[in-house]
Scaffold this motif. Structure first.
Motif, PDB file in Angstrom:
ATOM      1  N   ILE A 213       0.823  -1.219   0.000  1.00 53.62           N
ATOM      2  CA  ILE A 213       0.000   0.000   0.000  1.00 53.62           C
ATOM      3  C   ILE A 213       0.855   1.266   0.000  1.00 53.62           C
ATOM      4  CG2 ILE A 213      -1.645   1.348   1.380  1.00 53.62           C
ATOM      5  CD1 ILE A 213      -3.185  -1.170   1.886  1.00 53.62           C
ATOM      6  N   PRO A 214       1.943   1.358   0.778  1.00 51.97           N
ATOM      7  CA  PRO A 214       2.826   2.523   0.618  1.00 51.97           C
ATOM      8  C   PRO A 214       3.358   2.656  -0.804  1.00 51.97           C
ATOM      9  CG  PRO A 214       3.328   1.393   2.660  1.00 51.97           C
ATOM     10  CD  PRO A 214       2.356   0.526   1.926  1.00 51.97           C
ATOM     11  N   ARG A 215       3.568   1.524  -1.485  1.00 49.16           N
ATOM     12  CA  ARG A 215       4.026   1.584  -2.879  1.00 49.16           C
ATOM     13  C   ARG A 215       2.930   2.144  -3.790  1.00 49.16           C
ATOM     14  NH1 ARG A 215       7.729  -1.376  -6.074  1.00 49.16           N
ATOM     15  NH2 ARG A 215       8.140  -0.039  -7.886  1.00 49.16           N
ATOM     16  N   TYR A 216       1.677   1.739  -3.560  1.00 52.65           N
ATOM     17  CA  TYR A 216       0.562   2.316  -4.321  1.00 52.65           C
ATOM     18  C   TYR A 216       0.554   3.840  -4.164  1.00 52.65           C
ATOM     19  CZ  TYR A 216      -1.765  -2.228  -5.013  1.00 52.65           C
ATOM     20  OH  TYR A 216      -2.079  -3.506  -5.387  1.00 52.65           O
ATOM     21  N   ARG A 217       0.777   4.280  -2.959  1.00 56.02           N
ATOM     22  CA  ARG A 217       0.744   5.722  -2.680  1.00 56.02           C
ATOM     23  C   ARG A 217       1.791   6.461  -3.513  1.00 56.02           C
ATOM     24  NH1 ARG A 217       1.210   8.336   3.424  1.00 56.02           N
ATOM     25  NH2 ARG A 217       0.749  10.496   2.833  1.00 56.02           N
ATOM     26  N   LEU A 218       3.001   5.934  -3.570  1.00 56.85           N
ATOM     27  CA  LEU A 218       4.077   6.566  -4.345  1.00 56.85           C
ATOM     28  C   LEU A 218       3.755   6.560  -5.836  1.00 56.85           C
ATOM     29  CD1 LEU A 218       7.202   5.072  -2.532  1.00 56.85           C
ATOM     30  CD2 LEU A 218       6.309   7.395  -2.326  1.00 56.85           C
ATOM     31  N   LEU A 219       3.271   5.435  -6.347  1.00 59.45           N
ATOM     32  CA  LEU A 219       2.989   5.314  -7.781  1.00 59.45           C
ATOM     33  C   LEU A 219       1.853   6.243  -8.203  1.00 59.45           C
ATOM     34  CD1 LEU A 219       3.254   1.424  -8.098  1.00 59.45           C
ATOM     35  CD2 LEU A 219       4.854   3.103  -9.036  1.00 59.45           C
ATOM     36  N   LEU A 220       0.793   6.302  -7.407  1.00 59.30           N
ATOM     37  CA  LEU A 220      -0.344   7.164  -7.753  1.00 59.30           C
ATOM     38  C   LEU A 220       0.009   8.642  -7.627  1.00 59.30           C
ATOM     39  CD1 LEU A 220      -3.402   5.307  -6.183  1.00 59.30           C
ATOM     40  CD2 LEU A 220      -2.864   5.563  -8.602  1.00 59.30           C
ATOM     41  N   ASP A 221       0.818   8.987  -6.632  1.00 57.11           N
ATOM     42  CA  ASP A 221       1.254  10.387  -6.502  1.00 57.11           C
ATOM     43  C   ASP A 221       2.050  10.814  -7.723  1.00 57.11           C
ATOM     44  OD1 ASP A 221       0.031  10.784  -4.096  1.00 57.11           O
ATOM     45  OD2 ASP A 221       1.824  10.489  -2.878  1.00 57.11           O
ATOM     46  N   ASP A 222       2.899   9.932  -8.229  1.00 63.13           N
ATOM     47  CA  ASP A 222       3.693  10.230  -9.417  1.00 63.13           C
ATOM     48  C   ASP A 222       2.793  10.411 -10.638  1.00 63.13           C
ATOM     49  OD1 ASP A 222       5.922  10.700 -10.957  1.00 63.13           O
ATOM     50  OD2 ASP A 222       6.447   8.588 -11.214  1.00 63.13           O
ATOM     51  N   LEU A 223       1.813   9.532 -10.793  1.00 64.07           N
ATOM     52  CA  LEU A 223       0.865   9.652 -11.905  1.00 64.07           C
ATOM     53  C   LEU A 223       0.064  10.946 -11.803  1.00 64.07           C
ATOM     54  CD1 LEU A 223      -0.443   8.305 -14.387  1.00 64.07           C
ATOM     55  CD2 LEU A 223      -2.046   7.184 -12.813  1.00 64.07           C
ATOM     56  N   HIS A 224      -0.335  11.291 -10.608  1.00 66.65           N
ATOM     57  CA  HIS A 224      -1.125  12.508 -10.385  1.00 66.65           C
ATOM     58  C   HIS A 224      -0.327  13.763 -10.730  1.00 66.65           C
ATOM     59  CE1 HIS A 224      -3.056  15.640  -7.728  1.00 66.65           C
ATOM     60  NE2 HIS A 224      -4.105  15.164  -8.370  1.00 66.65           N
ATOM     61  N   ARG A 225       0.951  13.792 -10.352  1.00 68.35           N
ATOM     62  CA  ARG A 225       1.795  14.961 -10.626  1.00 68.35           C
ATOM     63  C   ARG A 225       1.969  15.197 -12.124  1.00 68.35           C
ATOM     64  NH1 ARG A 225       4.967  12.872  -6.484  1.00 68.35           N
ATOM     65  NH2 ARG A 225       6.439  12.023  -8.010  1.00 68.35           N
ATOM     66  N   HIS A 226       1.878  14.169 -12.921  1.00 66.64           N
ATOM     67  CA  HIS A 226       2.088  14.301 -14.364  1.00 66.64           C
ATOM     68  C   HIS A 226       0.776  14.254 -15.152  1.00 66.64           C
ATOM     69  CE1 HIS A 226       6.149  13.292 -12.987  1.00 66.64           C
ATOM     70  NE2 HIS A 226       6.554  13.937 -14.054  1.00 66.64           N
ATOM     71  N   THR A 227      -0.320  14.537 -14.461  1.00 69.09           N
ATOM     72  CA  THR A 227      -1.632  14.615 -15.107  1.00 69.09           C
ATOM     73  C   THR A 227      -2.115  16.053 -15.075  1.00 69.09           C
ATOM     74  OG1 THR A 227      -2.155  12.346 -14.424  1.00 69.09           O
ATOM     75  CG2 THR A 227      -3.992  13.745 -15.091  1.00 69.09           C
ATOM     76  N   ASP A 228      -2.467  16.600 -16.230  1.00 68.39           N
ATOM     77  CA  ASP A 228      -2.927  17.990 -16.306  1.00 68.39           C
ATOM     78  C   ASP A 228      -4.290  18.149 -15.637  1.00 68.39           C
ATOM     79  OD1 ASP A 228      -0.709  18.945 -17.755  1.00 68.39           O
ATOM     80  OD2 ASP A 228      -1.538  18.132 -19.612  1.00 68.39           O
ATOM     81  N   PRO A 229      -4.542  19.303 -15.039  1.00 67.50           N
ATOM     82  CA  PRO A 229      -5.819  19.533 -14.354  1.00 67.50           C
ATOM     83  C   PRO A 229      -7.038  19.381 -15.257  1.00 67.50           C
ATOM     84  CG  PRO A 229      -4.217  21.179 -13.683  1.00 67.50           C
ATOM     85  CD  PRO A 229      -3.588  20.407 -14.808  1.00 67.50           C
ATOM     86  N   ASP A 230      -6.878  19.591 -16.571  1.00 66.87           N
ATOM     87  CA  ASP A 230      -8.025  19.457 -17.471  1.00 66.87           C
ATOM     88  C   ASP A 230      -8.178  18.034 -18.014  1.00 66.87           C
ATOM     89  OD1 ASP A 230      -5.762  19.478 -19.007  1.00 66.87           O
ATOM     90  OD2 ASP A 230      -6.514  20.891 -20.518  1.00 66.87           O
ATOM     91  N   HIS A 231      -7.323  17.099 -17.572  1.00 61.73           N
ATOM     92  CA  HIS A 231      -7.419  15.702 -17.998  1.00 61.73           C
ATOM     93  C   HIS A 231      -8.616  15.048 -17.312  1.00 61.73           C
ATOM     94  CE1 HIS A 231      -6.373  11.469 -18.659  1.00 61.73           C
ATOM     95  NE2 HIS A 231      -5.491  11.880 -19.570  1.00 61.73           N
TER      96      HIS A 231
END
Length: 396
Positions: A213-231
């Motif tokens: 679960i800590p790994r999920y947190r890191l992976l999703l945070d990384d995906l979120h940072r590289h997703t534009d707000p209008d996506h």
């Protein structure tokens, strides 16, 4: 700048650069300034700048999308590997032990301690893997993943019992020696696993659900940072990150509680001569360490164990073992216990005689324990934890 002034200012690369012209279009601007009329030069600058800005925007969008795809691939790849590891735990280790009619390897209670709800975890994550594969294998720029983890977040709480039990499982594993039946069983079964696991110690497998679960947190945070707000995935990813972060904190807190309660059980067998059971439902471990007790002109080494309701003071540690065993067990001779619900902590300033000292008054402040620590940092840690425990008991 405008007119002739602009034209003169942009006739060489140095002045054009100082005027703020982007580096990659400076040569074209200088050429335009030297060959065209003033009005044409201005138009050329504007058009070139717009093209440069547009290309930069497209390039950044492309880079972010490539990173999003990379994040999605990593989530899927690590999930496949994780399911494989759970398969080794469940199919090669747990199920054969459960199916045995004998308890010659592990008792029913020991199997429950080691494996807890790992079969349920495997079922939940196999469902997650199926959905992830469908999305990632048909990836597009507008593909979403956030909604998957929002739905799955409710099921990921099945990890709680496994994490709570992990400390006890770890202690049980560490108690198995080379000649233990489980050690031999593990060595036989791991040969049936993929080749990469042949050198895996059992501890490396049993810790994987705790780390996931800590790994999920890191992976999703990384995906979120590289997703534009209008996506279209941005809002779901934002919510998914919050939910997974909350679960990760919850799991970590339960793990800490499990470790603290496990330490109480551990000290129960290590402290010799104490007149009561250390293990209690409301008791948890806080801190441990050595200090020097000052009693008149005498200095005595002490080992101290701080629980949320009591400070146990022991004589220096001793180890016990046998001539036929490589294992030794640390033992502490009980000396004193101080109930914190009627204790008062006093800071003692440094003197020429002793440094880093503090005093605890107990038994209605009639008696006291004066202790020195080796460093000021150790003193600060002890006084902070003891003071917090006393305050918390007073508030209850």
């Amino acid at each position: 700048l405008s007119g002739e002034t602009m034209l003169n200012h942009l006739r060489n690369e140095a002045s054009a650069a100082s005027a703020g012209v982007p580096q990659d279009i400076v040569p074209r601007v200088v050429a335009a300034a030297n060959s065209l009329r003033t009005e044409s030069c201005a138009v050329t600058i504007q058009r070139a700048f717009r093209r440069w800005k547009w290309k930069r925007t497209i390039r950044r969008m492309s880079e972010r999308e490539q990173h999003r795809h990379h994040c999605a691939d990593e989530i899927l790849t690590t999930e496949i590997k994780y399911i494989e590891q759970l398969g080794v735990l469940v199919d090669l280790l747990m199920n054969p032990l459960v199916d045995r009619k004998k308890d010659d390897i592990l008792t029913v209670a020991e199997v429950k301690t080691l494996f807890s709800d790992v079969a349920v975890i495997k079922a939940v994550n196999e469902s997650l893997l199926t959905t992830l594969q469908q999305r990632v294998e048909h990836w597009s720029r507008m593909q979403k993943l956030g909604d998957i983890f929002i739905k799955m977040s409710a099921y990921l709480r099945v990890y709680t019992d496994y994490v709570k039990n992990y400390y006890s499982a770890q202690r049980l594993l560490s108690s198995f020696g080379e000649g233990h039946p489980f050690t031999k069983f593990y060595e036989q079964q791991i040969k049936k696993a993929p080749a990469a696991y042949l050198r895996f110690p059992p501890e490396s497998l049993f810790i994987t659900p705790v780390q996931r679960i800590p790994r999920y947190r890191l992976l999703l945070d990384d995906l979120h940072r590289h997703t534009d707000p209008d996506h279209p995935d941005y809002a779901d990813l934002t919510e998914a990150c919050k939910k997974i972060a909350s679960i990760a904190e919850w799991v970590n807190e339960n793990q800490r509680k499990s470790e603290k309660q496990g330490k109480v059980i551990e000290f129960q067998s290590m402290v010799v001569g104490i007149d009561e059971e250390l293990v209690a439902a409301s008791r948890s471990f806080i801190h441990e360490g050595e200090g020097m007790e000052i009693a008149g002109k005498k200095l005595r080494r002490r080992f101290m164990i701080l629980f949320n309701d009591m400070l146990v003071v022991c004589d220096p540690k001793k180890t016990e073992g046998s001539l036929f065993s490589k294992k030794t067990q640390t033992k502490y001779q009980f000396y004193l216990k101080i109930r914190l619900d009627n204790a008062v902590l006093e800071n003692v300033p440094d003197t020429d005689v002793y440094l880093n000292a503090f005093r605890i008054h107990y038994n209605s402040q009639v008696d006291h324990l004066l202790v020195c620590t080796q460093t000021s940092e150790e003193k600060a840690k002890w006084t902070k934890e003891i003071s917090a425990a006393i305050t918390l008991l007073a508030e209850q």
